[in-house]
Write a protein that holds these residues in place. Structure first.
Motif, PDB file in Angstrom:
ATOM      1  N   GLU A 572      54.982 170.355 113.544  1.00 12.36           N
ATOM      2  CA  GLU A 572      55.583 171.677 113.743  1.00 12.36           C
ATOM      3  C   GLU A 572      54.767 172.822 113.150  1.00 12.36           C
ATOM      4  OE1 GLU A 572      57.003 168.926 112.510  1.00 12.36           O
ATOM      5  OE2 GLU A 572      59.189 168.991 112.669  1.00 12.36           O
ATOM      6  N   VAL A 573      53.807 172.485 112.272  1.00 13.62           N
ATOM      7  CA  VAL A 573      53.136 173.546 111.507  1.00 13.62           C
ATOM      8  C   VAL A 573      52.025 174.210 112.312  1.00 13.62           C
ATOM      9  CG1 VAL A 573      51.844 174.058 109.399  1.00 13.62           C
ATOM     10  CG2 VAL A 573      53.688 172.371 109.361  1.00 13.62           C
ATOM     11  N   ALA A 574      52.105 175.553 112.400  1.00 15.91           N
ATOM     12  CA  ALA A 574      51.096 176.297 113.140  1.00 15.91           C
ATOM     13  C   ALA A 574      50.027 176.849 112.200  1.00 15.91           C
ATOM     14  CB  ALA A 574      51.753 177.449 113.885  1.00 15.91           C
ATOM     15  N   GLU A 575      50.458 177.319 111.039  1.00 15.01           N
ATOM     16  CA  GLU A 575      49.544 177.936 110.083  1.00 15.01           C
ATOM     17  C   GLU A 575      49.967 177.538 108.688  1.00 15.01           C
ATOM     18  OE1 GLU A 575      48.171 182.263 111.655  1.00 15.01           O
ATOM     19  OE2 GLU A 575      50.274 182.022 111.145  1.00 15.01           O
ATOM     20  N   ALA A 576      48.979 177.440 107.792  1.00 11.38           N
ATOM     21  CA  ALA A 576      49.308 177.098 106.412  1.00 11.38           C
ATOM     22  C   ALA A 576      48.389 177.855 105.473  1.00 11.38           C
ATOM     23  CB  ALA A 576      49.158 175.595 106.192  1.00 11.38           C
ATOM     24  N   ALA A 577      48.929 178.233 104.331  1.00 12.05           N
ATOM     25  CA  ALA A 577      48.110 178.872 103.294  1.00 12.05           C
ATOM     26  C   ALA A 577      48.498 178.274 101.950  1.00 12.05           C
ATOM     27  CB  ALA A 577      48.353 180.373 103.287  1.00 12.05           C
ATOM     28  N   ALA A 595      53.789 178.594 108.588  1.00  5.62           N
ATOM     29  CA  ALA A 595      54.488 179.220 109.712  1.00  5.62           C
ATOM     30  C   ALA A 595      54.564 178.148 110.789  1.00  5.62           C
ATOM     31  CB  ALA A 595      53.709 180.432 110.205  1.00  5.62           C
ATOM     32  N   LEU A 596      55.717 178.107 111.487  1.00  2.25           N
ATOM     33  CA  LEU A 596      55.926 177.032 112.462  1.00  2.25           C
ATOM     34  C   LEU A 596      55.517 177.465 113.865  1.00  2.25           C
ATOM     35  CD1 LEU A 596      59.400 175.715 111.256  1.00  2.25           C
ATOM     36  CD2 LEU A 596      57.102 174.979 110.559  1.00  2.25           C
ATOM     37  N   LYS A 597      55.241 176.473 114.681  1.00  3.95           N
ATOM     38  CA  LYS A 597      54.925 176.746 116.081  1.00  3.95           C
ATOM     39  C   LYS A 597      56.171 177.296 116.764  1.00  3.95           C
ATOM     40  CE  LYS A 597      51.626 172.942 116.461  1.00  3.95           C
ATOM     41  NZ  LYS A 597      51.568 171.500 116.702  1.00  3.95           N
ATOM     42  N   ALA A 602      62.949 176.501 110.834  1.00  2.60           N
ATOM     43  CA  ALA A 602      62.738 176.028 109.464  1.00  2.60           C
ATOM     44  C   ALA A 602      63.817 175.023 109.081  1.00  2.60           C
ATOM     45  CB  ALA A 602      62.780 177.218 108.510  1.00  2.60           C
ATOM     46  N   ASN A 603      63.398 173.962 108.404  1.00  2.00           N
ATOM     47  CA  ASN A 603      64.376 173.025 107.851  1.00  2.00           C
ATOM     48  C   ASN A 603      63.720 172.255 106.722  1.00  2.00           C
ATOM     49  OD1 ASN A 603      63.182 170.403 108.842  1.00  2.00           O
ATOM     50  ND2 ASN A 603      63.424 171.497 110.787  1.00  2.00           N
ATOM     51  N   GLU A 604      64.569 171.613 105.938  1.00  2.13           N
ATOM     52  CA  GLU A 604      64.051 170.952 104.746  1.00  2.13           C
ATOM     53  C   GLU A 604      63.123 169.793 105.070  1.00  2.13           C
ATOM     54  OE1 GLU A 604      67.163 169.922 102.033  1.00  2.13           O
ATOM     55  OE2 GLU A 604      67.633 172.065 101.796  1.00  2.13           O
ATOM     56  N   ARG A 605      63.332 169.192 106.239  1.00  2.00           N
ATOM     57  CA  ARG A 605      62.512 168.050 106.578  1.00  2.00           C
ATOM     58  C   ARG A 605      61.041 168.452 106.755  1.00  2.00           C
ATOM     59  NH1 ARG A 605      60.306 166.256 110.408  1.00  2.00           N
ATOM     60  NH2 ARG A 605      61.360 167.583 111.902  1.00  2.00           N
ATOM     61  N   TRP A 628      57.016 176.873 101.405  1.00  2.00           N
ATOM     62  CA  TRP A 628      57.818 177.979 101.931  1.00  2.00           C
ATOM     63  C   TRP A 628      57.557 178.137 103.417  1.00  2.00           C
ATOM     64  CZ3 TRP A 628      61.119 179.289  98.312  1.00  2.00           C
ATOM     65  CH2 TRP A 628      60.742 179.269  96.966  1.00  2.00           C
ATOM     66  N   VAL A 629      58.618 178.070 104.194  1.00  4.73           N
ATOM     67  CA  VAL A 629      58.459 178.301 105.627  1.00  4.73           C
ATOM     68  C   VAL A 629      58.675 179.791 105.875  1.00  4.73           C
ATOM     69  CG1 VAL A 629      59.212 177.674 107.942  1.00  4.73           C
ATOM     70  CG2 VAL A 629      59.381 176.011 106.084  1.00  4.73           C
ATOM     71  N   VAL A 630      57.694 180.461 106.438  1.00  9.76           N
ATOM     72  CA  VAL A 630      57.811 181.904 106.698  1.00  9.76           C
ATOM     73  C   VAL A 630      57.621 182.164 108.191  1.00  9.76           C
ATOM     74  CG1 VAL A 630      57.075 182.564 104.386  1.00  9.76           C
ATOM     75  CG2 VAL A 630      55.359 182.277 106.159  1.00  9.76           C
ATOM     76  N   GLN A 631      58.103 183.331 108.615  1.00  9.13           N
ATOM     77  CA  GLN A 631      57.990 183.669 110.045  1.00  9.13           C
ATOM     78  C   GLN A 631      56.545 183.896 110.442  1.00  9.13           C
ATOM     79  OE1 GLN A 631      60.407 187.007 109.521  1.00  9.13           O
ATOM     80  NE2 GLN A 631      61.913 186.385 111.047  1.00  9.13           N
ATOM     81  N   ASP A 632      55.833 184.547 109.538  1.00 10.50           N
ATOM     82  CA  ASP A 632      54.449 184.894 109.834  1.00 10.50           C
ATOM     83  C   ASP A 632      53.723 185.064 108.507  1.00 10.50           C
ATOM     84  OD1 ASP A 632      52.224 185.549 111.231  1.00 10.50           O
ATOM     85  OD2 ASP A 632      52.871 187.573 111.796  1.00 10.50           O
ATOM     86  N   MET A 633      52.405 184.938 108.535  1.00 10.25           N
ATOM     87  CA  MET A 633      51.616 185.114 107.323  1.00 10.25           C
ATOM     88  C   MET A 633      51.105 186.555 107.280  1.00 10.25           C
ATOM     89  SD  MET A 633      51.185 182.074 105.962  1.00 10.25           S
ATOM     90  CE  MET A 633      51.394 180.376 106.476  1.00 10.25           C
ATOM     91  N   PRO A 634      50.979 187.115 106.078  1.00  6.89           N
ATOM     92  CA  PRO A 634      50.322 188.421 106.005  1.00  6.89           C
ATOM     93  C   PRO A 634      48.852 188.263 106.417  1.00  6.89           C
ATOM     94  CG  PRO A 634      51.040 187.661 103.816  1.00  6.89           C
ATOM     95  CD  PRO A 634      51.392 186.590 104.776  1.00  6.89           C
ATOM     96  N   LYS A 635      48.422 189.069 107.379  1.00  2.00           N
ATOM     97  CA  LYS A 635      47.065 188.887 107.909  1.00  2.00           C
ATOM     98  C   LYS A 635      46.309 190.208 107.998  1.00  2.00           C
ATOM     99  CE  LYS A 635      48.225 185.008 110.825  1.00  2.00           C
ATOM    100  NZ  LYS A 635      49.137 184.954 111.938  1.00  2.00           N
TER     101      LYS A 635
END
Ligand code: WTA
Length: 703
Positions: A572-577, A595-597, A602-605, A628-635
């Protein structure tokens, strides 16, 4: 008016900050016995005597052939030391001590369970065991220049295996035992090893952990990278009894204790190796996802660790020296195995965790074995201080010398180390260096230079550090400005190259401040260490931490890109920092933002899956404190994730300038959510020191 008073306040703060760091002097008793007690040594190692000054270190070794050129700079920055010289590292660490000290303890191994007896391995016994294992390796067809990977924990079989390789000129590559099978497999493939040496199990925190299970993962990971392993050699924690759940693969996996039955008494002549032959590889994290295999030489490396062990660790042959590090890291290679054994001292190894079964364990060991010299990392000191602040008093041991290494130590923690662990009697050295360096770069010479809590000290003998700003101008001492610490000169312990990637070696460590690429003069090739630092007026360096994308957890470097790639293996992961968060015990811990695809919520799993992926692909040590699951990353407008902004949120240090962001509005949302959640969980932020604030502000700037 306001401006003036504000300035006064901040100056006063700075002044008081510095005032608190008073000098501490070693005792007369320590000075009287110290190896480095004659100030003439500074003159001998002064720049005008470079590079010949290092002959003094090399002369501590036994050479088969003397070298003709101390330093060859003809192919910068691939420096060659002691060219023409020949020696064997195993001979230097074992054979040469036999005539006088055959039955003296070389290694004392303390198993984690207190019910198990301590093992004493004399130099004679070490000689026997190393020869037998070397004979076995030789029969497997291994020879000079071949690589072999170890995935061993803190058991005596690790130094035995290392020294057996050194005897034959086989290049060993030990992967920290706590790393995952996959991390080991990557390193197997990179080094081109065809043999993996592991153990079935070892004790950690009261449990017998299955290590052999990781071998299958390692081989699978290596295979994916196109690398085949022919054999897995398995030492057994309890010889004769197999403690792993995984089946042995017939024709591939062998119990070393069974094979060795045919090698009793076998002796292998040490191979006379050129000084420049590689002794081992040690992988470390850096600015790219792929770990870098730091290639260390035989002659230069051994001379450097022997010299620094003698003068900075103040090791005497009659000492009982205990370096409480893991041999899976460079500290253990240099300052548990090669340096101390080359000097013929007794080196203590402990299998388990410092606080098992309680926080008095290290002091019981120290008392029982009569340890004189103690060496550990701030993370261990913090842990022992937290769980057993008064424990050291209960035990009758006396250290003359102690070391701290691996990360900056807070002055308050330093003082506990000095007063409580050292009982106010031991000289402390704070040694700053890196996997790439072989041995210490910054420290005080314990009998001659005062200690200053929180500062490592000046450059060590024969090392001339400098702080450069981004333009390559030297930042003067006492200016209060931070910059990039560099070493102006080559030294014998410096790694020779990154295994298989010489261009990365040049690019990462020498490109930044090289004045002239065609120059063969070492003055034009300063070594870029990748650490931020400040130089005080007294010539002492204060290390601020990494300037590249590396998070130093409990004194161990973890690459942010490695952590992020592991996170991205979760579907599910689109981006990670990955960012560091200040942690009371580990110094820094890892926090991951993902940030998810589209289409996933977002969920605990997902959070747990990311943690599990990191643990599986890198190791437990890297397990994030939070995901932390976030909507978008600061870019930025060019789409780069601004890690310093996220790091500011995680550490409650403010987000800094966000005007250059493409999506500044997201910052508030993330900050609000993350910080509210942290406060809810009772993670009240502690006040960070100026140094820590600097580190957070600078994090990810290399992006
Ligand atoms: C940090 C460990 C402050 C530094 C030997 C360096 C330190 C990185 C110190 C290397 C110290 C090491 N004071 N910081 N005494 N010692 N560091 O490669 O950021 O695992 O670059 O080598 O640890 O970590 P490595």
């Amino acid at each position: 008016m306001t401006d003036v008073s504000e300035a006064q306040v901040s100056e006063a703060e700075i002044a008081s900050h510095w005032r608190e760091e008073e000098y501490y002097w070693p005792s007369a008793r320590f000075i009287a016995q110290a190896n480095g007690a004659d100030p003439a040594i500074f003159e001998r190692f002064s720049e005008k005597n470079f590079p010949e000054c290092f002959k003094e270190y090399a002369d501590l070794l036994s050479w088969d052939h003397y070298w003709h050129t101390t330093l060859d700079t003809s192919n910068p920055p691939f420096w060659k030391w002691f060219v023409g010289g020949r020696l064997n590292a195993s001979y230097n660490c074992i054979d040469r001590h036999l005539a006088r000290d055959r039955n003296k303890a070389a290694l004392i191994w303390v198993p984690e369970p207190e019910s198990e007896v301590t093992h004493v391995i004399t130099y004679q016994e070490l000689y026997k065991r190393v020869n037998e294992f070397a004979a076995l390796l030789q029969d497997l067809g291994l020879k000079q220049g071949d690589r072999i990977t170890f995935h061993l924990p803190m058991v005596p079989e690790l130094p035995i295996s290392m020294l057996a390789c050194a005897r034959l000129g086989i290049i060993h590559s030990e992967v920290f035992g706590g790393f995952s099978g996959t991390a080991c497999g990557d390193r197997i493939a990179d080094s081109g090893s065809r043999i993996l040496v592991t153990t079935d199990a070892y004790y950690r925190n009261g449990d017998l952990l299955d290590q052999k299970a990781k071998a299958d993962e390692a081989l699978a990971a290596a295979k994916e990278l196109g690398a085949e392993v022919d054999r897995v050699l398995v030492w057994r924690r309890h010889p004769g009894r197999y403690s792993s759940q995984t089946p042995m693969v017939s024709g591939r996996d062998f119990f070393v204790d069974e094979l060795l039955a045919d090698y009793r008494g076998r002796v292998v002549e040490p191979v006379s190796m050129p000084a420049e032959a590689p002794l081992f590889l040690m992988y470390t994290s850096g600015t790219t996802a792929r770990p870098k295999g730091c290639q260390h030489s035989t002659g230069g490396y051994l001379a450097y660790v022997t010299g620094t062990s003698k003068y900075y660790q103040d090791i005497h042959p009659e000492d009982t020296y205990w370096c409480f590090a893991d041999i899976g890291w460079i500290t253990g290679h240099s300052y548990i195995v090669y340096g101390p054994l080359s000097l013929g001292t007794t080196s203590v190894m402990y299998e388990g965790v410092p606080t098992y079964p309680d926080a008095g364990r290290p002091w019981r060991i120290a008392e029982r074995l009569g340890v004189t010299t103690f060496h550990t990392a701030p993370t261990t000191i913090r842990m022992l201080r937290k769980l057993g602040p008064d424990e050291p008093k209960k035990y009758n041991y006396h250290f003359k010398h102690m070391t701290t290494v691996g990360e900056p130590i807070e002055p308050e923690v330093w003082r506990w180390y000095y007063n409580v662990v050292g009982k106010g009697e031991a000289a402390i050295v704070d040694t700053w260096w890196q996997t790439e360096n072989g041995g210490f770069l910054g420290s005080t010479l314990p009998a001659l230079q005062a200690m200053k809590p929180g500062s490592c000290g000046p450059g060590v003998l024969g090392i001339y550090p400098v702080i450069y700003d981004e333009e390559g101008r030297a930042v003067p001492a006492g200016s209060g400005r931070a910059g990039n610490i560099c070493i102006r000169n080559p030294w014998p312990g410096i790694f020779q190259t990154i295994w298989g990637a010489p261009e990365r070696f040049v690019q990462i460590y020498y490109q930044k401040y090289c004045r002239d690429k065609s120059s063969k003069d070492w003055h034009d090739w300063p070594y870029f260490a990748g650490d931020g630092a400040m130089l005080a007026a007294d010539g002492y360096f204060r290390i601020l931490g990494r300037v590249d994308d590396v998070i130093n957890v409990a004194g161990h470097r973890l690459g942010t890109k490695e952590l992020e790639s592991a996170s991205l293996t979760v579907e599910e992961v689109a981006e990670a920092a990955a960012v560091p968060v200040m942690d009371e015990l580990r110094g820094r811990a890892v926090e991951i933002y993902i940030a998810l695809k589209p289409g996933f919520t977002a969920n605990e799993r997902v959070e747990e899956d990311v943690s599990a992926a990191i643990e599986r692909l890198i190791g437990k040590i890297a397990r994030p404190k939070h995901v932390w699951v976030v909507q978008d990353m600061p870019k930025t407008r060019s789409g780069k994730i601004m890690r310093r902004v996220i790091a500011g949120i995680s550490n409650f240090t403010g987000v800094g300038d966000i005007t250059t962001l493409a999506n500044p509005e997201i910052v508030d949302t993330i900050q609000h959510r993350v910080q509210a959640e942290k406060l809810k969980r009772g993670e009240v932020p502690r006040e960070l020191s100026a140094q820590e604030m600097e580190e957070i502000k600078a994090f990810g700037q290399a992006d």
